[in-house]
Design a protein around this motif. Structure first.
Motif, mmCIF file in Angstrom:
data_model
loop_
_atom_site.group_PDB
_atom_site.id
_atom_site.type_symbol
_atom_site.label_atom_id
_atom_site.label_comp_id
_atom_site.label_asym_id
_atom_site.label_seq_id
_atom_site.Cartn_x
_atom_site.Cartn_y
_atom_site.Cartn_z
ATOM 1 N N VAL A 55 0.770 -1.084 0.055
ATOM 2 C CA VAL A 55 0.055 0.049 -0.162
ATOM 3 C C VAL A 55 0.793 1.255 -0.071
ATOM 4 C CG1 VAL A 55 -1.666 1.312 1.311
ATOM 5 C CG2 VAL A 55 -1.967 -1.080 0.936
ATOM 6 N N ARG A 56 1.779 1.213 0.839
ATOM 7 C CA ARG A 56 2.676 2.306 0.853
ATOM 8 C C ARG A 56 3.271 2.681 -0.561
ATOM 9 N NH1 ARG A 56 8.447 2.366 3.835
ATOM 10 N NH2 ARG A 56 8.916 1.179 1.995
ATOM 11 N N GLY A 57 3.808 1.778 -1.325
ATOM 12 C CA GLY A 57 3.985 1.838 -2.571
ATOM 13 C C GLY A 57 3.187 2.621 -3.700
ATOM 14 N N ARG A 58 2.028 2.600 -3.310
ATOM 15 C CA ARG A 58 1.134 3.131 -4.199
ATOM 16 C C ARG A 58 1.139 4.563 -3.921
ATOM 17 N NH1 ARG A 58 -4.406 -0.023 -2.603
ATOM 18 N NH2 ARG A 58 -3.520 -2.083 -2.676
ATOM 19 N N TYR A 59 1.209 5.004 -2.832
ATOM 20 C CA TYR A 59 1.425 6.380 -2.328
ATOM 21 C C TYR A 59 2.648 7.355 -2.284
ATOM 22 C CZ TYR A 59 -3.321 5.809 -1.160
ATOM 23 O OH TYR A 59 -4.651 5.455 -1.224
ATOM 24 N N LEU A 60 3.791 6.363 -2.046
ATOM 25 C CA LEU A 60 5.272 7.040 -2.070
ATOM 26 C C LEU A 60 5.978 6.349 -3.159
ATOM 27 C CD1 LEU A 60 5.938 6.758 1.977
ATOM 28 C CD2 LEU A 60 4.883 8.677 0.705
ATOM 29 N N THR A 61 6.371 7.347 -3.835
ATOM 30 C CA THR A 61 7.464 7.075 -4.875
ATOM 31 C C THR A 61 8.730 8.050 -4.841
ATOM 32 O OG1 THR A 61 6.247 8.485 -6.339
ATOM 33 C CG2 THR A 61 5.577 6.213 -6.382
ATOM 34 N N GLY A 62 9.771 7.617 -5.662
ATOM 35 C CA GLY A 62 10.919 8.584 -5.628
ATOM 36 C C GLY A 62 11.552 8.381 -4.212
ATOM 37 N N ARG A 63 12.045 9.434 -3.780
ATOM 38 C CA ARG A 63 12.691 9.377 -2.514
ATOM 39 C C ARG A 63 11.906 9.121 -1.314
ATOM 40 N NH1 ARG A 63 13.029 13.067 1.593
ATOM 41 N NH2 ARG A 63 11.561 14.444 0.349
ATOM 42 N N LEU A 64 12.214 8.212 -0.521
ATOM 43 C CA LEU A 64 11.092 7.689 0.684
ATOM 44 C C LEU A 64 12.073 8.557 1.843
ATOM 45 C CD1 LEU A 64 10.972 3.996 -0.003
ATOM 46 C CD2 LEU A 64 9.476 5.656 -0.728
ATOM 47 N N PRO A 65 10.618 8.922 2.734
ATOM 48 C CA PRO A 65 11.226 9.342 4.017
ATOM 49 C C PRO A 65 11.805 8.472 5.018
ATOM 50 C CG PRO A 65 8.951 8.936 4.043
ATOM 51 C CD PRO A 65 9.246 8.674 2.610
ATOM 52 N N ALA A 66 12.516 8.906 5.980
ATOM 53 C CA ALA A 66 13.262 7.946 6.871
ATOM 54 C C ALA A 66 12.172 7.359 7.556
ATOM 55 C CB ALA A 66 14.204 8.749 7.906
ATOM 56 N N SER A 67 12.247 6.040 7.831
ATOM 57 C CA SER A 67 11.062 5.623 8.585
ATOM 58 C C SER A 67 11.183 4.369 9.518
ATOM 59 C CB SER A 67 10.137 4.852 7.372
ATOM 60 O OG SER A 67 10.797 3.977 6.732
ATOM 61 N N THR A 68 10.311 4.211 10.290
ATOM 62 C CA THR A 68 10.564 2.935 11.516
ATOM 63 C C THR A 68 9.107 2.543 11.570
ATOM 64 O OG1 THR A 68 12.007 4.879 12.807
ATOM 65 C CG2 THR A 68 10.777 2.925 14.040
ATOM 66 N N LEU A 69 9.233 1.126 11.483
ATOM 67 C CA LEU A 69 8.161 0.172 11.859
ATOM 68 C C LEU A 69 8.201 -0.599 13.036
ATOM 69 C CD1 LEU A 69 6.299 -1.597 9.144
ATOM 70 C CD2 LEU A 69 7.081 -2.850 11.020
#
Length: 90
Positions: A55-69
């Motif tokens: 789902v994230r790939g549908r909304y975030l493309t290109g440079r991704l933000p730093a992230s924590t899961l």
């Protein structure tokens, strides 16, 4: 928009709704997904990691933000399957 849980028991439906809500919040501040610099994602089950990435790939493309899961025991409502905290900078 009505204050009700979307997709109770359906992780992908909830994830889409969370990203749609985030899109509206960013737009209200004159920003978009490209302005995200940090995201913290909280899941109630580690098995949701792959559907979350899809789902994230549908909304975030290109440079991704730093992230924590992080997998957590529960969220504010028992029907919530995920929560996202995001920081944007313009």
């Amino acid at each position: 928009a009505a204050g009700k849980v979307v997709g109770a028991g359906d992780f992908s439906a909830q994830a889409v709704q969370v990203f749609e809500n985030l899109k509206r919040a960013l737009a209200a501040a004159g920003a978009g997904f490209g302005d995200l610099v940090k995201m913290n994602v909280y899941l109630t089950d580690p098995r949701f990691r792959e559907p979350m990435a899809e789902v994230r790939g549908r909304y975030l493309t290109g440079r991704l933000p730093a992230s924590t899961l992080v997998t957590v025991a529960g969220l504010a409502h028992p029907d919530y399957l995920l929560e996202i905290e995001a920081v944007a900078a313009k």
